[in-house]
Design an enzyme around this catalytic site. Sequence first.
Site, PDB file in Angstrom:
ATOM      1  N   HIS A 154      -9.864  18.414  16.622  1.00 22.26           N
ATOM      2  CA  HIS A 154     -11.221  18.269  16.361  1.00 22.26           C
ATOM      3  C   HIS A 154     -11.758  19.728  16.002  1.00 22.26           C
ATOM      4  O   HIS A 154     -12.321  19.901  15.044  1.00 22.26           O
ATOM      5  CB  HIS A 154     -11.921  17.594  17.311  1.00 22.26           C
ATOM      6  CG  HIS A 154     -13.322  17.503  17.229  1.00 22.26           C
ATOM      7  ND1 HIS A 154     -14.078  16.645  16.591  1.00 22.26           N
ATOM      8  CD2 HIS A 154     -14.398  18.303  17.598  1.00 22.26           C
ATOM      9  CE1 HIS A 154     -15.235  16.545  16.588  1.00 22.26           C
ATOM     10  NE2 HIS A 154     -15.482  17.838  17.236  1.00 22.26           N
ATOM     11  N   GLU A 155     -11.278  20.564  17.159  1.00 27.52           N
ATOM     12  CA  GLU A 155     -11.920  21.982  16.917  1.00 27.52           C
ATOM     13  C   GLU A 155     -11.149  22.845  15.779  1.00 27.52           C
ATOM     14  O   GLU A 155     -11.892  23.641  14.954  1.00 27.52           O
ATOM     15  CB  GLU A 155     -11.707  22.610  18.255  1.00 27.52           C
ATOM     16  CG  GLU A 155     -12.506  21.915  19.369  1.00 27.52           C
ATOM     17  CD  GLU A 155     -13.854  21.805  19.350  1.00 27.52           C
ATOM     18  OE1 GLU A 155     -14.469  22.677  18.448  1.00 27.52           O
ATOM     19  OE2 GLU A 155     -14.318  21.225  20.079  1.00 27.52           O
ATOM     20  N   HIS A 197     -13.383  22.293  12.530  1.00 29.56           N
ATOM     21  CA  HIS A 197     -14.526  22.987  12.657  1.00 29.56           C
ATOM     22  C   HIS A 197     -14.096  24.407  12.503  1.00 29.56           C
ATOM     23  O   HIS A 197     -14.651  24.969  11.333  1.00 29.56           O
ATOM     24  CB  HIS A 197     -15.216  23.172  14.080  1.00 29.56           C
ATOM     25  CG  HIS A 197     -16.177  22.002  14.310  1.00 29.56           C
ATOM     26  ND1 HIS A 197     -16.801  21.322  13.676  1.00 29.56           N
ATOM     27  CD2 HIS A 197     -15.929  21.090  15.244  1.00 29.56           C
ATOM     28  CE1 HIS A 197     -17.310  20.163  14.321  1.00 29.56           C
ATOM     29  NE2 HIS A 197     -16.586  20.166  15.376  1.00 29.56           N
TER      30      HIS A 197
END
Length: 168
Positions: A23-24, A27
Amino acid sequence: MSLPQILLIFQVVFGIGLVIFVHEAGHYLAARWCGARVEVFSLGFGPRLFGWRRGDTLFQVAVVPLGGYVKVAGEYMEGPSRTPEPGSLGTLNVPQRFLYYSGGVVMNVIFALVVLPLVMFAGPPALEPVVGSPSPGTPAWRAGIPPGSRVVSVNGTEIVDFEHLVTV
């Protein structure tokens, strides 16, 4: 606590950590692709346990392993100046900011589309349809089936695993 329980806890922590990392990373990659400067990529919250710096980015692992974050330059405007500096979030246009904010979710979807077929292909572990010691009076005992025999079929239906044996 037994060793299998401890291993299970580590598997769960690793699995959650992997989902957080993916997920990170979404980003992070979206921010870099749009030209924003990433200041911190963190797995976990709170005080830093360890980390390293590569370019402008501090990569770190923090104490509380319940999430993570990516801090982009200008994401939290500090001080009296409201003029965005080059490479900050404020210099990105609306589609680029949308990509940055949705990058984590997009990466999780891509990860799921890649990993789910692999997990489904591997399948759950199956118990072999092997007879244990038949209890007196049961159909297996009356048929004289010796312990350790593998059940191949029942009434012409092929048996794949023990669960299948019960449903036939």
